[in-house]
Write an enzyme that holds these catalytic residues in place. Structure first.
Site, PDB file in Angstrom:
ATOM      1  N   ARG A   2       0.836  -1.209   0.000  1.00  0.00           N
ATOM      2  CA  ARG A   2       0.000   0.000   0.000  1.00  0.00           C
ATOM      3  C   ARG A   2       0.871   1.260   0.000  1.00  0.00           C
ATOM      4  NH1 ARG A   2      -4.539   0.666   4.571  1.00  0.00           N
ATOM      5  NH2 ARG A   2      -2.722   1.224   5.826  1.00  0.00           N
ATOM      6  N   LYS A   9      -2.559   7.094   0.877  1.00  0.00           N
ATOM      7  CA  LYS A   9      -2.350   7.411   2.296  1.00  0.00           C
ATOM      8  C   LYS A   9      -1.263   8.481   2.367  1.00  0.00           C
ATOM      9  CE  LYS A   9      -1.961   5.067   6.732  1.00  0.00           C
ATOM     10  NZ  LYS A   9      -3.006   5.835   7.402  1.00  0.00           N
ATOM     11  N   GLU A  36     -15.955   6.563   5.971  1.00  0.00           N
ATOM     12  CA  GLU A  36     -15.154   5.964   7.032  1.00  0.00           C
ATOM     13  C   GLU A  36     -15.040   6.956   8.176  1.00  0.00           C
ATOM     14  OE1 GLU A  36     -11.102   5.273   5.689  1.00  0.00           O
ATOM     15  OE2 GLU A  36     -11.211   6.991   4.355  1.00  0.00           O
TER      16      GLU A  36
HETATM   17  N1  PMP Z   1      -9.069   5.009   7.144  1.00  0.00           N
HETATM   18  C1  PMP Z   1      -8.156   5.983   7.381  1.00  0.00           C
HETATM   19  C2  PMP Z   1      -8.430   7.352   6.921  1.00  0.00           C
HETATM   20  C3  PMP Z   1      -6.961   5.658   8.051  1.00  0.00           C
HETATM   21  O1  PMP Z   1      -6.048   6.601   8.286  1.00  0.00           O
HETATM   22  C4  PMP Z   1      -6.742   4.334   8.486  1.00  0.00           C
HETATM   23  C5  PMP Z   1      -5.478   3.974   9.214  1.00  0.00           C
HETATM   24  N2  PMP Z   1      -4.463   3.583   8.334  1.00  0.00           N
HETATM   25  C6  PMP Z   1      -7.725   3.355   8.212  1.00  0.00           C
HETATM   26  C7  PMP Z   1      -8.879   3.745   7.533  1.00  0.00           C
HETATM   27  C8  PMP Z   1      -7.547   1.934   8.606  1.00  0.00           C
HETATM   28  O2  PMP Z   1      -6.604   1.293   7.777  1.00  0.00           O
HETATM   29  P1  PMP Z   1      -5.707   0.107   8.324  1.00  0.00           P
HETATM   30  O3  PMP Z   1      -6.635  -0.943   8.820  1.00  0.00           O
HETATM   31  O4  PMP Z   1      -4.932  -0.342   7.142  1.00  0.00           O
HETATM   32  O5  PMP Z   1      -4.851   0.654   9.398  1.00  0.00           O
END
Ligand code: PMP
Length: 295
Positions: free
Chosen positions: A51, A150, A183
């Site tokens: 990622r 990200k 989210e």
């Molecule tokens: N959404 C956002 C905006 C985030 O910053 C994160 C943290 N990385 C997540 C969802 C969750 O992703 P992950 O399970 O890969 O940590």
């Protein structure tokens, strides 16, 4: 204090310094990951590295070390800090140049890896569940800035968190400009209705969470649940049997109140509780992790 990886060297927290001209600071011009180590094993490290490089590709940033070297550097950072349980933050910025926005003069990206601890919510919230609110700050749509990247620019997430806190809630739920649920500020969202698990589709403007993918996989495989991705509104959350959030730092946590409505029975639901248990067993078992100290 711990040792920080900075461009191939391990430095003390005091020594690990970057220029005020670094693009990460000037423009949020870079990408990052948040990863956890459980019981001496870095959970889903390969997926996080994939990622990170996908985010970098999307912003035209060439990470100057290979994925294998990044893997090694992350493992080493945890090892030199002698950590078994850890929260790891790899960051790659476009590097350092002048004040202009044009990226081409930046020849050398800055690579930072921090291995530390994190607590997003107080421990008791994991038993009681969260009070969450939907916030006015929208998640950027994919044609503005794809939330699959990200990037170091977390301003809308920070504003959403501030809005939630000002409203007296622990977490903020972000909608996209059409009003569909996307989210929360640093975590993905799920709801349970009639023993089916639902989560907003990633194409609505959602980070494809690695915890989200893990939960979907475990829910299908271990609990035999059907998992549906789609378009959902606040109505779906208010009328759900259970709502929970997932993320590396947050792990898995229930939302028991949303916009003042009590969700389900107003406490952590049975399915959420089972998923939390299965997830922790899976993460701690090391089967989906990269060992730091050998098997
Ligand atoms: N959404 C956002 C905006 C985030 O910053 C994160 C943290 N990385 C997540 C969802 C969750 O992703 P992950 O399970 O890969 O940590």
């Amino acid at each position: 204090m711990g040792l920080i990886y900075l461009n191939g060297n391990f430095l003390s927290t005091e020594e690990a310094k970057i220029s005020v001209f670094n693009r990460g600071l000037l423009y949020g011009d870079g990408v990052f990951e948040g990863i956890r180590a459980y019981n001496g094993s870095i959970f889903k490290l390969k997926e996080h590295i994939e990622r990170l490089y996908a985010s970098a590709k999307a912003i035209w940033l060439d990470i100057p070390i290979s994925k294998e070297e990044m893997h090694q550097a992350i493992v080493e950072t945890v090892k030199v800090n002698n950590l078994k349980e850890s929260y790891i933050r790899p960051i790659v910025t476009r590097g350092t140049h002048g004040l202009g926005i044009d990226p081409w003069e930046c020849k050398e990206p800055t690579i930072i890896i921090i291995a530390d601890k994190i607590e997003v919510f107080p421990e008791e919230f994991y038993e009681t569940g969260l009070n969450a609110v939907t916030v006015a700050t929208r998640r950027a749509p994919t044609d503005v800035l794809d939330p699959r990247i990200k990037s170091l620019n977390y301003m809308s997430n920070i504003l959403a968190r501030i809005e939630a806190r000002v409203a007296g809630a622990a977490e903020g739920i972000m909608l996209n400009p059409q009003g569909y649920v996307t989210e929360a500020t640093v975590d993905n969202i799920f709801f349970v209705k009639n023993e089916t698990l639902y989560s907003p589709s990633v194409t609505l403007g959602v980070l494809p969470g690695i915890t989200r993918a893990t939960v979907m996989e475990l829910a299908k495989k271990e609990l035999g649940l059907q998992v549906v991705e789609g378009l959902f509104t606040r109505y779906d959350l208010y009328n759900a049997d259970e709502v929970f959030m997932t993320g590396t730092a947050v792990e898995i946590i229930s939302a028991v109140k949303i916009d003042g409505r009590i969700i389900g029975k107003g406490k952590q639901g049975e399915i959420t509780s089972k998923i939390r248990q299965i997830f922790h067993e899976y993460a701690n078992s090391g089967v989906a992790g990269s060992p730091v100290y050998g098997k």
